[in-house]
Design a protein around this motif. Sequence first.
Motif, short mmCIF file in Angstrom:
data_model
loop_
_atom_site.label_atom_id
_atom_site.label_comp_id
_atom_site.label_asym_id
_atom_site.label_seq_id
_atom_site.Cartn_x
_atom_site.Cartn_y
_atom_site.Cartn_z
N PRO A 296 38.84 18.91 50.39
CA PRO A 296 37.93 18.32 49.40
C PRO A 296 37.20 17.09 49.95
N SER A 297 35.94 16.95 49.54
CA SER A 297 35.10 15.82 49.94
C SER A 297 34.13 15.54 48.80
N LEU A 298 33.29 14.53 48.97
CA LEU A 298 32.29 14.24 47.94
C LEU A 298 31.31 15.40 47.79
N ARG A 299 30.94 16.02 48.91
CA ARG A 299 29.99 17.14 48.88
C ARG A 299 30.63 18.41 48.35
N LEU A 300 31.91 18.62 48.72
CA LEU A 300 32.66 19.81 48.29
C LEU A 300 33.93 19.36 47.57
N PRO A 301 33.86 19.10 46.26
CA PRO A 301 35.00 18.55 45.54
C PRO A 301 36.27 19.39 45.61
N ASN A 302 36.14 20.70 45.80
CA ASN A 302 37.32 21.57 45.91
C ASN A 302 37.54 22.06 47.34
N GLY A 303 36.77 21.56 48.28
CA GLY A 303 36.86 22.03 49.66
C GLY A 303 36.20 23.39 49.79
N GLN A 304 36.32 23.97 50.99
CA GLN A 304 35.82 25.32 51.22
C GLN A 304 36.83 26.05 52.09
N TYR A 305 37.37 27.13 51.57
CA TYR A 305 38.41 27.89 52.25
C TYR A 305 37.98 29.34 52.31
N ASP A 306 37.65 29.81 53.50
CA ASP A 306 37.10 31.14 53.65
C ASP A 306 38.18 32.23 53.59
N PHE A 307 37.72 33.42 53.27
CA PHE A 307 38.57 34.61 53.21
C PHE A 307 38.46 35.35 54.54
N GLY B 58 35.86 39.08 34.27
CA GLY B 58 36.25 40.04 33.23
C GLY B 58 35.14 40.14 32.20
N LYS B 59 35.53 40.28 30.95
CA LYS B 59 34.53 40.36 29.88
C LYS B 59 33.77 39.05 29.73
N GLU B 60 34.44 37.94 30.02
CA GLU B 60 33.79 36.63 29.94
C GLU B 60 34.16 35.83 31.17
N ALA B 61 33.20 35.11 31.69
CA ALA B 61 33.44 34.23 32.83
C ALA B 61 34.04 32.91 32.33
N LEU C 83 33.35 27.47 35.59
CA LEU C 83 32.89 27.91 36.91
C LEU C 83 31.55 27.29 37.26
N THR C 84 31.47 26.78 38.48
CA THR C 84 30.22 26.26 39.03
C THR C 84 30.13 26.75 40.47
N LEU C 85 29.06 26.38 41.14
CA LEU C 85 28.90 26.71 42.55
C LEU C 85 30.11 26.22 43.36
N HIS C 86 30.66 25.07 42.99
CA HIS C 86 31.75 24.47 43.75
C HIS C 86 33.14 24.87 43.30
N THR C 87 33.26 25.49 42.11
CA THR C 87 34.60 25.80 41.59
C THR C 87 34.88 27.30 41.48
N LEU D 100 38.78 28.48 40.90
CA LEU D 100 39.19 28.79 39.54
C LEU D 100 39.33 30.28 39.27
N SER D 101 38.90 31.11 40.23
CA SER D 101 39.00 32.56 40.06
C SER D 101 40.27 33.07 40.73
N ASN D 102 40.87 34.07 40.13
CA ASN D 102 42.05 34.72 40.71
C ASN D 102 41.77 36.16 41.12
N GLU D 103 40.57 36.66 40.77
CA GLU D 103 40.22 38.03 41.10
C GLU D 103 38.86 38.05 41.80
N PHE D 104 38.75 38.94 42.80
CA PHE D 104 37.54 39.01 43.62
C PHE D 104 37.23 40.46 43.97
N TRP D 105 36.01 40.68 44.40
CA TRP D 105 35.62 41.93 45.04
C TRP D 105 35.55 41.68 46.53
N LEU D 106 35.99 42.63 47.33
CA LEU D 106 35.78 42.58 48.78
C LEU D 106 34.47 43.30 49.02
#
Length: 166
Positions: free
Chosen positions: A31-42, A129-132, A136-140, A144-150
């Motif tokens: 985490p940083s000022l620019r990326l409050p949640n950091g960036q962790y790639d898959f 799902g039915k509702e986001a 959620l934002t660009l940075h979160t 905040l998501s637990n499910e993804f598409w590959l």
Amino acid sequence: MQIWFKVQVQQPSYHNRQSLEPPQSLLTSPPSLRLPNGQYDFTIISQTEQSDWPSSGLTGHNVVQVRLIFCLLHSDIFLAYIQCLNATVDNAAGMYALKCAIRNNDTRVGEVIPLCYICSPAHTIPRFGKEANPWLTLHTSYELSNEFWLNKYWSKEFFYMLSLST
């Protein structure tokens, strides 16, 4: 302990294993000022040191999120702390649906692996799902998501690698 925030990986071409694809960066930025949640790639990892990626698709491989890249002092073995995802085929979408592996106490399942187990970056998309989630934002969206598409449509090579498996 030495910590890295970025590493580059190269993978063999799907059609010509003697040829390498261009290097791609994997980020594990805290985490940083620019990326409050950091960036962790898959990424896609092999379950053993020996991997037949990319010819086998996901068979014998897992999709994970890389959270830390490090090397212990006085060691030449590079390691990664990863958080695991469970993959299932969604026939309607023709893609893998990924879900964070969660323990009984609602924490994510993680482990330390040798860095050489990493085969390829993986492009993921949050799966709503039915509702986001309204937070959620660009940075979160990834934290905040637990499910993804590959996303097998990320590149032509990636499409070939994953089309065998789905």
